[in-house]
Scaffold this motif. Structure first.
Motif, short mmCIF file in Angstrom:
data_model
loop_
_atom_site.label_atom_id
_atom_site.label_comp_id
_atom_site.label_asym_id
_atom_site.label_seq_id
_atom_site.Cartn_x
_atom_site.Cartn_y
_atom_site.Cartn_z
N THR A 71 0.85 -1.20 0.00
CA THR A 71 0.00 0.00 0.00
C THR A 71 0.88 1.25 0.00
N PRO A 72 0.41 2.33 -0.64
CA PRO A 72 1.21 3.56 -0.67
C PRO A 72 1.26 4.22 0.70
N GLY A 73 2.47 4.65 1.08
CA GLY A 73 2.62 5.31 2.36
C GLY A 73 3.69 6.39 2.35
N LEU A 74 4.48 6.42 1.29
CA LEU A 74 5.57 7.40 1.21
C LEU A 74 5.03 8.81 1.04
N THR A 75 5.64 9.75 1.73
CA THR A 75 5.31 11.16 1.53
C THR A 75 6.41 11.82 0.70
N VAL A 76 6.08 12.97 0.14
CA VAL A 76 7.06 13.74 -0.63
C VAL A 76 8.24 14.12 0.26
N ALA A 77 7.96 14.51 1.50
CA ALA A 77 9.03 14.91 2.43
C ALA A 77 9.98 13.75 2.70
N GLN A 78 9.42 12.53 2.86
CA GLN A 78 10.25 11.37 3.12
C GLN A 78 11.14 11.04 1.93
N VAL A 79 10.58 11.13 0.72
CA VAL A 79 11.37 10.85 -0.49
C VAL A 79 12.47 11.88 -0.66
N ASP A 80 12.13 13.15 -0.46
CA ASP A 80 13.13 14.20 -0.61
C ASP A 80 14.27 14.03 0.40
N ALA A 81 13.93 13.68 1.62
CA ALA A 81 14.96 13.47 2.65
C ALA A 81 15.84 12.28 2.30
N ALA A 82 15.22 11.21 1.79
CA ALA A 82 15.98 10.02 1.42
C ALA A 82 16.92 10.31 0.26
N LEU A 83 16.45 11.07 -0.72
CA LEU A 83 17.29 11.39 -1.88
C LEU A 83 18.41 12.35 -1.50
N SER A 84 18.14 13.27 -0.59
CA SER A 84 19.20 14.17 -0.10
C SER A 84 20.27 13.37 0.64
N LEU A 105 14.66 2.91 0.73
CA LEU A 105 13.65 3.78 0.13
C LEU A 105 12.66 2.98 -0.71
N PHE A 106 13.17 2.12 -1.58
CA PHE A 106 12.30 1.44 -2.53
C PHE A 106 11.46 0.33 -1.88
N SER A 107 11.89 -0.18 -0.72
CA SER A 107 11.08 -1.18 -0.03
C SER A 107 9.81 -0.56 0.54
N ARG A 108 9.80 0.76 0.71
CA ARG A 108 8.61 1.45 1.22
C ARG A 108 7.71 1.95 0.10
N ALA A 109 8.10 1.70 -1.15
CA ALA A 109 7.33 2.19 -2.30
C ALA A 109 6.53 1.05 -2.93
N THR A 110 5.33 1.38 -3.41
CA THR A 110 4.56 0.39 -4.16
C THR A 110 5.20 0.19 -5.53
N GLU A 111 4.69 -0.79 -6.28
CA GLU A 111 5.26 -1.06 -7.61
C GLU A 111 5.14 0.17 -8.51
N VAL A 112 4.00 0.84 -8.46
CA VAL A 112 3.81 2.06 -9.27
C VAL A 112 4.79 3.14 -8.83
N GLU A 113 4.94 3.31 -7.52
CA GLU A 113 5.87 4.31 -7.00
C GLU A 113 7.30 3.97 -7.36
N GLN A 114 7.65 2.70 -7.33
CA GLN A 114 9.01 2.30 -7.70
C GLN A 114 9.32 2.68 -9.15
N ARG A 115 8.39 2.37 -10.05
CA ARG A 115 8.63 2.68 -11.47
C ARG A 115 8.78 4.19 -11.66
N TRP A 116 7.94 4.95 -10.98
CA TRP A 116 7.98 6.41 -11.13
C TRP A 116 9.28 6.97 -10.56
N LEU A 117 9.72 6.47 -9.41
CA LEU A 117 10.95 6.94 -8.80
C LEU A 117 12.18 6.60 -9.65
N VAL A 118 12.17 5.44 -10.27
CA VAL A 118 13.27 5.08 -11.17
C VAL A 118 13.36 6.10 -12.30
N GLY A 119 12.22 6.45 -12.90
CA GLY A 119 12.22 7.44 -13.96
C GLY A 119 12.70 8.81 -13.48
N LEU A 120 12.28 9.20 -12.29
CA LEU A 120 12.69 10.49 -11.74
C LEU A 120 14.20 10.53 -11.49
#
Length: 506
Positions: A71-84, A105-120
């Motif tokens: 299930t989706p649970g990641l927030t934008v703030a969490q992703v930004d902090a992880a990438l920083s 980071l990616f273990s907390r992302a759904t399959e859709v979120e993983q694909r999108w984050l890879v592209g980003l």
């Protein structure tokens, strides 16, 4: 804000070809992000950019991902902090540390979120939200004129901080005042002015208007900031590369001024003063190896063609003629070659001389034009000799964003002069009109043999005429070369594949 909300907007923007619908969806999400204080990051994400620019992770580091979350649970703030945090990893054992951070980071992302984050992360996110759409969305979300947004982004370099300033002020008149406070800052890169294109000199120099015609150096565009003896260098994508070019830093540090922002090119020259192939300059400026050793092997020469700030005086709104005069007084020994004329014959002679000397062509510049950063317009027009080849289409890729649903990027093949086999030279999606995209989608589906993911392989029967600027070595393709800035001129139904051109020689 939930990352899933950003991805939902990204999907909406990708799915529609309507600019109005794209802008509306983006504006709504930006307003939601403003309430949570995350609008700067969300703006960058929806533009397909990382606020960190790079995080030290490539495709290779993203090939083996952990099982996705249910299930989706990641927030934008969490992703930004992880990438920083990813971007800050360095030193001994950094590879293992980075891999563990990616897994976390990616273990907390759904399959859709993983694909999108890879592209980003890899810069391959194609969601149809180009600059024009994003800036219009900021304008609508903050209820300010789009021209105010454009100027602020020009001076700030990126859209995220501008969206934060406008929406953080609450929109309307307060937002307009916040944007007006964004000014050029020495040390912070602004967007470079870009040139439109024309096929020949007579189409630009009309014999009535006096223009500047200057050498188009085929090097690396560089924006130079000098502040109280400190020099910082930025590429056209606003990446800082100061540590890689000590000879450029030294040349600028010697200028008789305390503060300046300059625009120019750096290039590697042969001992005879002719430009080295673009790849030589590109490899030198991209390398992070010992700069002193690289300087000995491939020294760089600096050419300057514009001055945007000088000792507290912003020049971006002043006419080009005034900026050039100030630059000529400041750095006469670093100026790019230029003639000022209204004579098409003189301009053509200068163009021919520059091409003969190994340069890429010329840029024709209006003497009255301000520095319109980040935009292409009539103020600057580049003219380069055009080369063409008749090639065959080997495969086509499904488009994304505005081109979703159409076959777009074509794989180009030439004939190997030794074996007669077809050899791939690269890909292009440039120069295609909507009518051409519609036609080629139908055409190549008729020629389809099979598919590999998003790539449709076709029978090599359709000849296409391609314009290009030059040829460079490339280990990616079997022929060992690739075309620079390839674009489609027309499809040649009148030519059989037996008459396509051979692989060009360097």
């Amino acid at each position: 804000m939930q990352l899933a909300r950003v991805i939902e907007t990204s999907a909406l923007v990708t799915a529609t070809r309507s600019r109005t619908a794209k802008v509306a969806a983006l504006a709504q999400t930006l307003q939601e992000a403003a309430s949570s204080g995350e609008v700067a990051v969300v703006t960058d994400y929806l533009a397909g950019r990382l606020p960190q620019r790079t995080v030290g992770v490539s495709w290779r580091g993203l090939r083996a991902l952990p099982a996705p979350a249910d299930t989706p649970g990641l927030t934008v703030a969490q992703v930004d902090a992880a990438l920083s945090a990813l971007a800050s990893i360095a030193g001994s054992g950094s590879g293992a540390t980075r891999s563990a951070a990616v897994t976390n980071l990616f273990s907390r992302a759904t399959e859709v979120e993983q694909r999108w984050l890879v592209g980003l992360i890899t810069g391959e996110l194609r969601q149809g939200a180009g600059d024009g759409v994003i800036l219009k969305a900021i304008s609508e979300a903050a209820q300010v004129p789009e021209s105010d947004v454009r100027r602020a982004v020009m001076l700030a370099g990126f859209a995220g901080p501008v969206a934060a300033a406008a929406l953080g002020a609450g929109g309307g008149d307060a937002a307009a005042r916040a944007l007006a406070e964004i000014q050029l800052e020495v040390g912070r890169p602004l967007r470079p002015m870009l040139a439109a294109s024309a096929p020949d000199i007579p189409g630009v120099v009309d014999g009535q208007t006096v223009v500047g015609v200057e050498t188009k150096v085929d090097g690396i565009r560089l924006q130079v900031h000098l502040r109280d003896g400190e020099v910082r260098l930025f590429t056209r994508t606003l990446e800082e590369v100061t540590d890689r070019m000590p000879e450029v830093v030294e040349a600028v540090a010697e200028l008789p001024t305390r503060r300046a922002v300059l625009d120019g090119e750096v290039i590697a020259l042969t001992r005879e003063g002719r430009p080295e192939p673009f790849q030589v300059t590109g490899a030198r400026t991209a390398s992070t190896a010992d700069p002193a050793a690289l300087r000995e092997q491939v020294p760089l020469t600096t050419f300057l063609f514009d001055l945007l700030h000088l000792d507290g005086r912003d020049l971006v709104d002043e006419p080009a003629a005034d900026r050039w005069a100030a630059l000529a007084e400041l750095a006469p020994h670093l100026l790019v070659s230029r003639v000022v004329t209204d004579d098409p014959v003189e301009a053509q002679t200068f163009f021919r001389d520059q091409v003969s000397a190994g340069h890429e062509g010329v840029v024709v510049k209006a003497l009255s034009a301000p520095y319109a950063a980040g935009r292409r317009g009539a103020g600057w027009v580049k003219v380069k000799p055009r080369h063409t080849l008749d090639l065959v289409v080997l495969a086509v890729e499904w488009g994304s964003g505005r081109r979703h649903g159409w076959l777009s990027n074509i794989h180009l093949g030439a004939r190997d002069p030794q074996t007669g086999e077809l050899v791939m030279l690269g890909k292009t999606f440039k120069g295609m009109t909507d009518e051409m995209l519609e036609w080629q989608t139908a055409r190549f589906l008729e020629l389809e043999t099979h598919r590999e993911g998003h790539v449709v392989l076709v029978r090599p029967e359709q000849v296409v005429e391609i314009a290009y600027d030059g040829v460079q070595r490339s280990p990616r393709y079997p022929g060992g070369v690739a075309l620079r800035f390839a674009r489609v001129l027309r499809y040649r139904d009148d030519k059989p594949v037996s008459e396509i051109d051979p692989v060009p020689v360097l």
